[in-house]
Motif scaffolding. Sequence first.
Motif, short mmCIF file in Angstrom:
data_model
loop_
_atom_site.label_atom_id
_atom_site.label_comp_id
_atom_site.label_asym_id
_atom_site.label_seq_id
_atom_site.Cartn_x
_atom_site.Cartn_y
_atom_site.Cartn_z
N SER A 96 0.83 -1.20 0.00
CA SER A 96 0.00 0.00 0.00
C SER A 96 0.86 1.25 0.00
O SER A 96 0.57 2.21 -0.72
N LYS A 97 1.93 1.26 0.78
CA LYS A 97 2.84 2.41 0.80
C LYS A 97 3.45 2.64 -0.58
O LYS A 97 3.55 3.77 -1.04
N ALA A 98 3.86 1.57 -1.22
CA ALA A 98 4.47 1.68 -2.55
C ALA A 98 3.46 2.22 -3.56
O ALA A 98 3.79 3.11 -4.35
N VAL A 99 2.24 1.71 -3.54
CA VAL A 99 1.22 2.15 -4.49
C VAL A 99 0.86 3.62 -4.23
O VAL A 99 0.66 4.39 -5.17
N GLU A 100 0.82 4.02 -2.98
CA GLU A 100 0.52 5.41 -2.66
C GLU A 100 1.61 6.35 -3.16
O GLU A 100 1.37 7.53 -3.41
N ALA A 101 2.82 5.85 -3.36
CA ALA A 101 3.93 6.66 -3.87
C ALA A 101 3.88 6.80 -5.39
O ALA A 101 4.71 7.51 -5.97
N ASN A 102 2.95 6.13 -6.04
CA ASN A 102 2.83 6.18 -7.49
C ASN A 102 2.80 7.64 -7.95
O ASN A 102 2.07 8.44 -7.41
N GLY A 103 3.61 7.94 -8.93
CA GLY A 103 3.70 9.31 -9.42
C GLY A 103 4.83 10.09 -8.78
O GLY A 103 5.25 11.12 -9.29
N ASN A 104 5.32 9.62 -7.65
CA ASN A 104 6.42 10.27 -6.95
C ASN A 104 7.54 9.28 -6.65
O ASN A 104 8.23 9.42 -5.65
N PHE A 105 7.70 8.30 -7.50
CA PHE A 105 8.69 7.26 -7.27
C PHE A 105 9.59 7.16 -8.49
O PHE A 105 9.11 7.11 -9.63
N PHE A 106 10.90 7.12 -8.26
CA PHE A 106 11.86 7.13 -9.35
C PHE A 106 12.93 6.05 -9.13
O PHE A 106 13.30 5.77 -8.00
N ILE A 107 13.38 5.46 -10.23
CA ILE A 107 14.54 4.56 -10.20
C ILE A 107 15.52 5.13 -11.22
O ILE A 107 15.18 5.30 -12.39
N ASN A 108 16.71 5.46 -10.75
CA ASN A 108 17.74 6.09 -11.60
C ASN A 108 17.21 7.33 -12.31
O ASN A 108 17.47 7.56 -13.49
N GLY A 109 16.41 8.12 -11.59
CA GLY A 109 15.88 9.36 -12.15
C GLY A 109 14.70 9.20 -13.07
O GLY A 109 14.15 10.17 -13.57
N ARG A 110 14.27 7.98 -13.28
CA ARG A 110 13.15 7.72 -14.20
C ARG A 110 11.88 7.49 -13.39
O ARG A 110 11.87 6.67 -12.46
N PRO A 111 10.77 8.19 -13.72
CA PRO A 111 9.53 7.97 -12.97
C PRO A 111 8.99 6.57 -13.23
O PRO A 111 8.93 6.11 -14.37
N VAL A 112 8.65 5.87 -12.16
CA VAL A 112 8.16 4.50 -12.25
C VAL A 112 6.72 4.45 -11.74
O VAL A 112 6.42 4.97 -10.67
N SER A 113 5.86 3.82 -12.50
CA SER A 113 4.46 3.63 -12.11
C SER A 113 4.36 2.40 -11.22
O SER A 113 4.95 1.36 -11.52
N VAL A 114 3.60 2.51 -10.13
CA VAL A 114 3.43 1.40 -9.18
C VAL A 114 1.94 1.15 -8.99
O VAL A 114 1.17 2.07 -8.73
N ASP A 115 1.53 -0.10 -9.12
CA ASP A 115 0.13 -0.46 -8.92
C ASP A 115 0.06 -1.85 -8.29
O ASP A 115 1.05 -2.56 -8.23
N PHE A 116 -1.13 -2.21 -7.83
CA PHE A 116 -1.32 -3.54 -7.27
C PHE A 116 -1.17 -4.58 -8.37
O PHE A 116 -1.63 -4.37 -9.49
N SER A 117 -0.53 -5.69 -8.07
CA SER A 117 -0.31 -6.75 -9.05
C SER A 117 -1.62 -7.47 -9.32
O SER A 117 -2.35 -7.82 -8.39
N LYS A 118 -1.89 -7.72 -10.57
CA LYS A 118 -3.09 -8.49 -10.96
C LYS A 118 -2.72 -9.93 -11.25
O LYS A 118 -3.57 -10.74 -11.52
N GLY A 119 -1.42 -10.24 -11.26
CA GLY A 119 -0.98 -11.62 -11.45
C GLY A 119 -1.13 -12.14 -12.86
O GLY A 119 -1.07 -13.33 -13.08
N LYS A 120 -1.28 -11.27 -13.85
CA LYS A 120 -1.52 -11.72 -15.23
C LYS A 120 -0.26 -12.14 -15.96
O LYS A 120 -0.34 -12.78 -16.97
N LEU A 121 0.90 -11.75 -15.47
CA LEU A 121 2.14 -12.03 -16.19
C LEU A 121 2.87 -13.26 -15.71
O LEU A 121 3.95 -13.56 -16.17
N LEU A 122 2.31 -13.98 -14.76
CA LEU A 122 3.04 -15.11 -14.19
C LEU A 122 2.86 -16.37 -14.93
O LEU A 122 2.23 -16.76 -15.69
#
Length: 122
Positions: A96-122
């Motif tokens: 929940s903390k990670a998802v709430e940071a969506n829009g304000n989260f960066f990896i190596n200066g790149r904005p990263v979108s964070v959402d709840f996993s739907k499990g579709k890629l497994l």
Amino acid sequence: KDRGVRKALNLTGTELNALPIRVEPFKTTQEVAEAESGVRNAMECFLQNVPHKATEGMVQGAMEKFGTVASVRLILKDGMPTGNAVVMFDDKASVSKAVEANGNFFINGRPVSVDFSKGKLL
């Protein structure tokens, strides 16, 4: 207070500017995660726009500010990074903390979108 909430909820289905409206009670991100159908694991989150040169260790290091990371999986297609990752935490509150940071989260200066996993890629 409850009377006002009931009145607002009763507006569902009425029209505003010729369009039907829908009013729902407020839900926390945790409640949304648990209520959404298709959510496979409430302790996972899905990342988009991850830098293609990022490693699992880099993603884990960036995500640890939200809680203890149990695992990181970079999504590959034909052996090449897609810019997506799945991160599993030890508890739901960290997700929940990670998802709430969506829009304000960066990896190596790149904005990263964070959402709840739907499990579709497994």
